[in-house]
Scaffold this motif. Structure first.
Motif, PDB file in Angstrom:
ATOM      1  N   ILE A  21       0.810  -1.218   0.000  1.00 30.82           N
ATOM      2  CA  ILE A  21       0.000   0.000   0.000  1.00 30.82           C
ATOM      3  C   ILE A  21       0.847   1.274   0.000  1.00 30.82           C
ATOM      4  O   ILE A  21       0.316   2.368   0.163  1.00 30.82           O
ATOM      5  N   ILE A  22       2.158   1.133  -0.204  1.00 28.12           N
ATOM      6  CA  ILE A  22       3.048   2.292  -0.092  1.00 28.12           C
ATOM      7  C   ILE A  22       2.729   3.370  -1.120  1.00 28.12           C
ATOM      8  O   ILE A  22       2.821   4.575  -0.846  1.00 28.12           O
ATOM      9  N   ASP A  23       2.294   2.939  -2.312  1.00 28.56           N
ATOM     10  CA  ASP A  23       1.939   3.925  -3.334  1.00 28.56           C
ATOM     11  C   ASP A  23       0.710   4.723  -2.920  1.00 28.56           C
ATOM     12  O   ASP A  23       0.621   5.933  -3.183  1.00 28.56           O
ATOM     13  N   LYS A  24      -0.253   4.048  -2.273  1.00 26.44           N
ATOM     14  CA  LYS A  24      -1.444   4.759  -1.794  1.00 26.44           C
ATOM     15  C   LYS A  24      -1.071   5.774  -0.721  1.00 26.44           C
ATOM     16  O   LYS A  24      -1.623   6.874  -0.664  1.00 26.44           O
ATOM     17  N   ILE A  25      -0.144   5.376   0.154  1.00 21.68           N
ATOM     18  CA  ILE A  25       0.298   6.298   1.209  1.00 21.68           C
ATOM     19  C   ILE A  25       0.933   7.544   0.590  1.00 21.68           C
ATOM     20  O   ILE A  25       0.683   8.669   1.037  1.00 21.68           O
ATOM     21  N   TYR A  26       1.715   7.338  -0.448  1.00 20.05           N
ATOM     22  CA  TYR A  26       2.361   8.491  -1.103  1.00 20.05           C
ATOM     23  C   TYR A  26       1.316   9.396  -1.771  1.00 20.05           C
ATOM     24  O   TYR A  26       1.421  10.624  -1.715  1.00 20.05           O
ATOM     25  N   GLU A  27       0.284   8.770  -2.396  1.00 20.09           N
ATOM     26  CA  GLU A  27      -0.781   9.562  -3.013  1.00 20.09           C
ATOM     27  C   GLU A  27      -1.477  10.433  -1.965  1.00 20.09           C
ATOM     28  O   GLU A  27      -1.754  11.619  -2.208  1.00 20.09           O
ATOM     29  N   LYS A  28      -1.766   9.849  -0.806  1.00 21.71           N
ATOM     30  CA  LYS A  28      -2.418  10.615   0.263  1.00 21.71           C
ATOM     31  C   LYS A  28      -1.482  11.703   0.796  1.00 21.71           C
ATOM     32  O   LYS A  28      -1.937  12.791   1.170  1.00 21.71           O
ATOM     33  N   MET A  29      -0.207  11.380   0.837  1.00 19.05           N
ATOM     34  CA  MET A  29       0.786  12.352   1.310  1.00 19.05           C
ATOM     35  C   MET A  29       0.783  13.587   0.412  1.00 19.05           C
ATOM     36  O   MET A  29       0.847  14.735   0.882  1.00 19.05           O
ATOM     37  N   VAL A  30       0.694  13.366  -0.896  1.00 19.02           N
ATOM     38  CA  VAL A  30       0.657  14.485  -1.845  1.00 19.02           C
ATOM     39  C   VAL A  30      -0.620  15.298  -1.656  1.00 19.02           C
ATOM     40  O   VAL A  30      -0.600  16.535  -1.699  1.00 19.02           O
ATOM     41  N   ILE A  31      -1.735  14.606  -1.416  1.00 18.03           N
ATOM     42  CA  ILE A  31      -3.024  15.288  -1.256  1.00 18.03           C
ATOM     43  C   ILE A  31      -2.997  16.268  -0.089  1.00 18.03           C
ATOM     44  O   ILE A  31      -3.459  17.401  -0.192  1.00 18.03           O
ATOM     45  N   VAL A  32      -2.444  15.823   1.055  1.00 17.89           N
ATOM     46  CA  VAL A  32      -2.456  16.676   2.250  1.00 17.89           C
ATOM     47  C   VAL A  32      -1.255  17.617   2.294  1.00 17.89           C
ATOM     48  O   VAL A  32      -1.194  18.508   3.144  1.00 17.89           O
ATOM     49  N   GLY A  33      -0.274  17.418   1.415  1.00 19.32           N
ATOM     50  CA  GLY A  33       0.916  18.260   1.407  1.00 19.32           C
ATOM     51  C   GLY A  33       1.806  18.048   2.613  1.00 19.32           C
ATOM     52  O   GLY A  33       2.367  19.003   3.176  1.00 19.32           O
TER      53      GLY A  33
ATOM     54  N   GLU B 166       4.997  17.025   4.962  1.00 21.44           N
ATOM     55  CA  GLU B 166       6.460  17.033   4.882  1.00 21.44           C
ATOM     56  C   GLU B 166       6.983  15.603   4.900  1.00 21.44           C
ATOM     57  O   GLU B 166       7.833  15.233   4.095  1.00 21.44           O
ATOM     58  N   ARG B 167       6.473  14.835   5.835  1.00 26.88           N
ATOM     59  CA  ARG B 167       6.825  13.422   5.960  1.00 26.88           C
ATOM     60  C   ARG B 167       5.617  12.653   6.509  1.00 26.88           C
ATOM     61  O   ARG B 167       4.704  13.238   7.086  1.00 26.88           O
ATOM     62  N   VAL B 168       5.667  11.330   6.313  1.00 27.85           N
ATOM     63  CA  VAL B 168       4.621  10.457   6.859  1.00 27.85           C
ATOM     64  C   VAL B 168       5.290   9.323   7.604  1.00 27.85           C
ATOM     65  O   VAL B 168       6.218   8.672   7.092  1.00 27.85           O
ATOM     66  N   PHE B 169       4.827   9.075   8.831  1.00 30.58           N
ATOM     67  CA  PHE B 169       5.291   7.936   9.617  1.00 30.58           C
ATOM     68  C   PHE B 169       4.166   6.902   9.692  1.00 30.58           C
ATOM     69  O   PHE B 169       3.057   7.211  10.148  1.00 30.58           O
ATOM     70  N   VAL B 170       4.446   5.693   9.207  1.00 34.44           N
ATOM     71  CA  VAL B 170       3.521   4.564   9.345  1.00 34.44           C
ATOM     72  C   VAL B 170       4.055   3.715  10.485  1.00 34.44           C
ATOM     73  O   VAL B 170       5.087   3.052  10.354  1.00 34.44           O
TER      74      VAL B 170
ATOM     75  N   PHE C 199      15.026  -3.724  15.828  1.00 36.66           N
ATOM     76  CA  PHE C 199      14.266  -2.531  15.473  1.00 36.66           C
ATOM     77  C   PHE C 199      14.932  -1.873  14.264  1.00 36.66           C
ATOM     78  O   PHE C 199      16.061  -1.383  14.353  1.00 36.66           O
ATOM     79  N   GLN C 200      14.247  -1.885  13.123  1.00 40.38           N
ATOM     80  CA  GLN C 200      14.872  -1.401  11.899  1.00 40.38           C
ATOM     81  C   GLN C 200      13.829  -0.670  11.044  1.00 40.38           C
ATOM     82  O   GLN C 200      13.167  -1.263  10.210  1.00 40.38           O
ATOM     83  N   PRO C 201      13.686   0.633  11.245  1.00 37.78           N
ATOM     84  CA  PRO C 201      12.753   1.423  10.436  1.00 37.78           C
ATOM     85  C   PRO C 201      13.137   1.373   8.959  1.00 37.78           C
ATOM     86  O   PRO C 201      14.308   1.220   8.599  1.00 37.78           O
ATOM     87  N   ILE C 202      12.130   1.525   8.082  1.00 39.41           N
ATOM     88  CA  ILE C 202      12.355   1.423   6.644  1.00 39.41           C
ATOM     89  C   ILE C 202      11.891   2.719   5.984  1.00 39.41           C
ATOM     90  O   ILE C 202      10.714   3.043   5.978  1.00 39.41           O
ATOM     91  N   PRO C 203      12.833   3.477   5.404  1.00 41.35           N
ATOM     92  CA  PRO C 203      12.448   4.703   4.699  1.00 41.35           C
ATOM     93  C   PRO C 203      12.068   4.410   3.255  1.00 41.35           C
ATOM     94  O   PRO C 203      12.566   3.470   2.634  1.00 41.35           O
ATOM     95  N   SER C 204      11.153   5.217   2.720  1.00 41.51           N
ATOM     96  CA  SER C 204      10.747   5.107   1.317  1.00 41.51           C
ATOM     97  C   SER C 204      10.612   6.508   0.736  1.00 41.51           C
ATOM     98  O   SER C 204      10.463   7.489   1.473  1.00 41.51           O
ATOM     99  N   PHE C 205      10.652   6.597  -0.594  1.00 38.63           N
ATOM    100  CA  PHE C 205      10.507   7.874  -1.290  1.00 38.63           C
ATOM    101  C   PHE C 205      11.465   8.925  -0.720  1.00 38.63           C
ATOM    102  O   PHE C 205      11.053  10.018  -0.324  1.00 38.63           O
ATOM    103  N   GLY C 206      12.736   8.538  -0.654  1.00 36.36           N
ATOM    104  CA  GLY C 206      13.765   9.459  -0.197  1.00 36.36           C
ATOM    105  C   GLY C 206      13.586   9.905   1.240  1.00 36.36           C
ATOM    106  O   GLY C 206      13.932  11.044   1.592  1.00 36.36           O
ATOM    107  N   GLY C 207      13.060   9.012   2.081  1.00 38.13           N
ATOM    108  CA  GLY C 207      12.866   9.335   3.495  1.00 38.13           C
ATOM    109  C   GLY C 207      11.590  10.109   3.774  1.00 38.13           C
ATOM    110  O   GLY C 207      11.334  10.488   4.924  1.00 38.13           O
TER     111      GLY C 207
END
Length: 821
Positions: free
Chosen positions: A750-762, A764-768, A785-793
């Protein structure tokens, strides 16, 4: 007829300046305009237009009334005000729109429920369907007809009851038969404590009074017998025994085949078996001379030269039987038969009662719809008859008929297999299918199959039967059985009007009725007459309880699909302050009561988000297609090869959360559930998975951020509500999840959906952020414990905040570093 896997689109052809209506596979990419979406939009506009007209009409009416108050004139009617406004739009069908606006503006409605989870049932929403018609009369265009039934009798009655005292009085008022009565379960869920049944002490008094009024029945003999068959071969055999003649059965069959030329073999067989039952009842009447009057009730009356049920043919074969019973009655068959129809009913009834008073035996043939509720057929006691006085009340001057035959009342459901089915019958049948589905007798697939079949018959076609659900019959449902029992009780009531009874009461019933009586039980507050009780007992006891479980599962599946539709509709509709408030109230409710021990503990406003379990339990199973489509619920482990999921405290991971002291205190202080006790009510699968589990993650994550880390979280604006859970003053958006710590697999889906929503709300960053890490069989986990960054953090997936029954230090350190430094 549109197949279930198809949709209809309008394809515009610019060159020919034509809009073509074509059907496509539902999986194909859309190339035109989805006609269902278009029609829904038009329907929405019409509703909006009607609301606007109503407002204008009310304003106009008030202006008129202000002027009329000065002149002393009468109040200006709302109907005229609506017509006045509509006529200014120069519309053709003003009367139709006026009627629609008045219907939707009835004072008696449950307005507070509109658009909420409480209004998602068939009773609140009704149904509509569209008919796209091509005809040579309009060869260059297709006409689309919409049939819209947005209100049901149940919703109207619930509205009336919410504003006025309504008393329902009937011997069968308490029967749970939604195709033959108002749905009492719906009324109870809507009215809550305002829905009142007879109290126990009052019921005891009524039963005692009834027992006192019928105590003399111990001197009366009630004889019962089931007669007839549904097969031609067995019916011919019965006729041979009846007439003691091997040829008579075949002779009657050949007569019907010769006179009935337009029907198929099955219809002729049905008519033939009805003649056999009528003649069997007549023979019984002749064999029992103590039976002074015998009432035969059919779904159809015999008429002269009627190919379906010919009175002349009935007289002919009845005459053959009378030849061997000349001493039984005085007069001919024509004299003794008395057909009581709706034509000149009162005059004919008076003639009949006078003949019975004059000591003439009569074989009465009538129809269920003719001898309706409230019709009295008692007659003056003839000289020479000595009826039994069954109680201490003053003797009636009349006595009751002491013989009755009850044919199977098949006409209580619409027969769609006749030659023609008109609009009214078709609409009534759809209502009956909806009622049966609400009752739990049809699964979703069975309901769709019967609906497909109905539309095929409506346009004059037959649907081929291929799948198991195609063979299910509405006549083999509990809903039909309950309705039939109601009809039988009311029919027997026609011979229970006085306290003067013949020494013997004779009750014959169609053998096909028997299966609907076996094991049938009445609600405690329905007091049966002795005749019905005896007939019920003679039918026998049922040992099959699996039908009750299937009915409960079907009801649960239906309610689950309704809540899934509500969630999807709500998430696809622009949010308002009111809808946000209702959604938040819903989330609070599921946290407070994910399961409810007793039905009485459920607030009526939330009844529709819970399943009713057949017995208290703390879990159940379900299967579904895609995103919670076609949900099937199972209250046992008998789910075959389906891939199922479980609704329980374990799958919600509530027990894991409650091992963390901070969370346990939070839930206890907030009044939220900390366990799933064995309960009668549990959340539907969509409510459990989409709302409850989401709310668990949200409140636990918020608690850690605000109470333990002092990181303030802000609620989302209305235009971004439900896109994420919270945001911070730094424009960082947060989504809390209740996944396991293999989050990367799920997040990648669902990472692409998260990015779409991120663009909608403008953002800065999103933490899932996942709340709980998974544990192994020993109850601990060593997953790093190993966080995973996406879309350049821009998007950061946090695998867990809690692990091994405690809040994880590494996770807290990471959050502090990202949010506070």
């Amino acid at each position: 007829m549109l197949a279930r896997n198809q949709r209809v689109e309008i394809i515009g052809d610019i060159n020919s300046r034509t809009n073509w209506i074509n059907a496509f596979n539902i999986k194909d990419k859309k190339t035109g305009i989805d006609i269902q979406e278009l029609l829904s939009t038009i329907t929405g506009y019409l509703s909006y237009f009607q609301t606007g007209i109503k407002y204008l009409a009310n304003n106009y009416r008030h202006l008129k009334e202000e002027e009329e108050d000065k002149g002393g004139q009468e109040t200006f009617p709302i109907k005229l005000a609506i017509q006045t406004v509509l006529n200014n739009f120069h519309l053709k069908d003003v009367e139709f729109l006026t009627r629609k606006i008045l219907e939707d503006d009835l004072a008696y409605s449950l307005q507070p429920y509109q658009g909420t989870i409480q209004s998602q049932t068939f009773y609140d929403r009704g149904f509509r369907y569209y008919d796209i018609v091509d005809s040579d009369e309009h060869d260059t265009l297709s006409k689309i007809y919409m049939f819209n039934f947005s209100r049901t009798p149940e919703s109207f009655l619930a509205g009336v009851c919410s504003r006025a005292l309504v008393v329902g009085i009937s011997a069968t008022a308490g029967l749970y038969t939604n195709i033959g009565n108002y749905d009492l379960e719906y009324l109870k869920s809507r009215l809550g404590d305002s829905f009142i049944r007879i109290k126990d002490d009052a019921l005891v008094k009524l039963k005692n009074a009834y027992n006192e009024a019928t105590k003399g029945y111990n001197q009366v003999s009630i004889k019962t017998k089931f007669i007839g068959t549904d097969t031609q071969k067995e019916a011919i055999k019965q006729l041979e025994e009846l007439f003691n003649d091997r040829e008579v059965g075949q002779d009657l069959w050949n007569t019907l085949r010769h006179t009935t030329t337009n029907d198929d073999e099955e219809s002729i067989e049905f008519s033939f078996c009805r003649y056999v039952r009528a003649l069997t009842a007549w023979k019984y009447f002749l064999d029992n001379p103590d039976c002074h009057a015998f009432l035969c009730l059919f779904s159809k009356l015999p008429k002269p030269s009627d190919p379906k049920f010919d009175l002349h043919i009935l007289h002919k074969y009845a005459g053959f039987l009378l030849n061997s019973h000349q001493n039984s009655i005085d007069g001919s068959v024509a004299d003794t038969f008395f057909v009581l129809s709706g034509n000149n009913f009162e005059q004919n009834k008076e003639k009949l009662l006078n003949e019975l008073k004059d000591n003439k035996r009569r074989f009465i043939i009538s129809a269920y719809q003719t001898i309706g509720v409230g019709q009295n057929l008692q007659f003056s006691v003839p000289s020479g008859l000595e009826p039994i006085h069954i109680n201490s009340l003053p003797k009636h001057s009349n006595m009751d008929i002491n013989g009755i035959y009850l044919d199977n009342p098949t006409n209580i459901l619409v027969n769609i297999f006749g030659n023609n089915i008109n609009d009214d019958e078709f609409i009534k049948y759809i209502f009956q299918l909806e009622f049966i589905r609400e009752n739990g007798d049809f699964s979703l697939n069975q309901f769709k199959s019967k609906l497909d079949e109905a539309f095929h018959r409506y346009i004059g076609r037959y649907k081929p039967r291929r799948k198991a659900e195609d063979f299910i019959s509405p006549y083999k449902t509990n809903a039909y059985s309950r309705y039939l029992n109601k009809i039988i009780i009311q029919a027997l009531g026609r011979i229970c009007r006085t306290n003067m009874k013949a020494p013997t009461i004779h009750i014959l019933a169609d053998a096909s009725i028997r299966k609907h009586l076996i094991g049938f039980s009445l609600p405690e507050d329905v007091i049966p007459i002795r005749e019905y009780t005896t007939l019920l007992e003679s039918a026998g006891e049922s040992t099959n309880r699996s039908e009750d479980l299937i009915e409960a599962q079907n009801r649960a599946s239906h309610k689950s699909n309704q809540t899934a539709v509500y969630i999807r509709r709500q998430l696809s509709t622009p949010w308002t302050k009111q809808s946000v408030k209702k959604w938040q109230e819903l989330r609070e409710q599921v946290l407070y009561q994910p399961s409810i021990v007793k039905e009485s503990q459920c607030n009526i406003n939330w009844n529709n988000i819970y399943l009713h379990l057949p017995k208290p339990a703390d879990s159940y199973y379900f299967s579904h297609e895609n995103d919670y489509d076609d949900i099937e619920v199972f209250f046992s482990d008998d789910y075959g090869k389906r891939e199922v999921k479980e609704v329980s405290e374990r799958t919600a991971r509530l027990s894991e959360l409650m091992k963390i002291d901070s969370f346990h205190k939070l839930f206890t202080d907030s009044g939220w559930a900390t366990t799933f006790p064995k309960s009668k009510l549990m959340l539907t699968p969509p409510m459990f998975n989409n709302i409850y589990k989401g709310a668990l993650g949200e409140v636990c994550g918020k608690h850690i951020f605000q109470n333990l880390l002092n990181i303030p979280l802000l609620e989302l604006n209305i235009d971004e509500f439900e896109l994420f859970d919270f945001k911070t003053e730094q424009n960082i958006y947060i989504d809390f999840k209740l996944w396991n710590d293999q989050i990367a697999v799920k997040a990648n889906e669902i990472i692409d959906k998260i990015y779409e929503k991120m663009v909608i709300v403008g953002a800065e960053r999103v933490f899932v952020i996942n709340i709980l890490g998974s544990s192994n069989t020993l109850g601990s986990s060593n997953t790093p414990f190993q966080p995973i960054p996406s879309f350049g953090g821009k998007i950061i997936e946090v695998p867990y905040l809690c692990k091994n029954d405690k809040i994880d230090d590494s996770a807290l350190k990471f959050i502090v570093n990202k949010f506070l430094t």
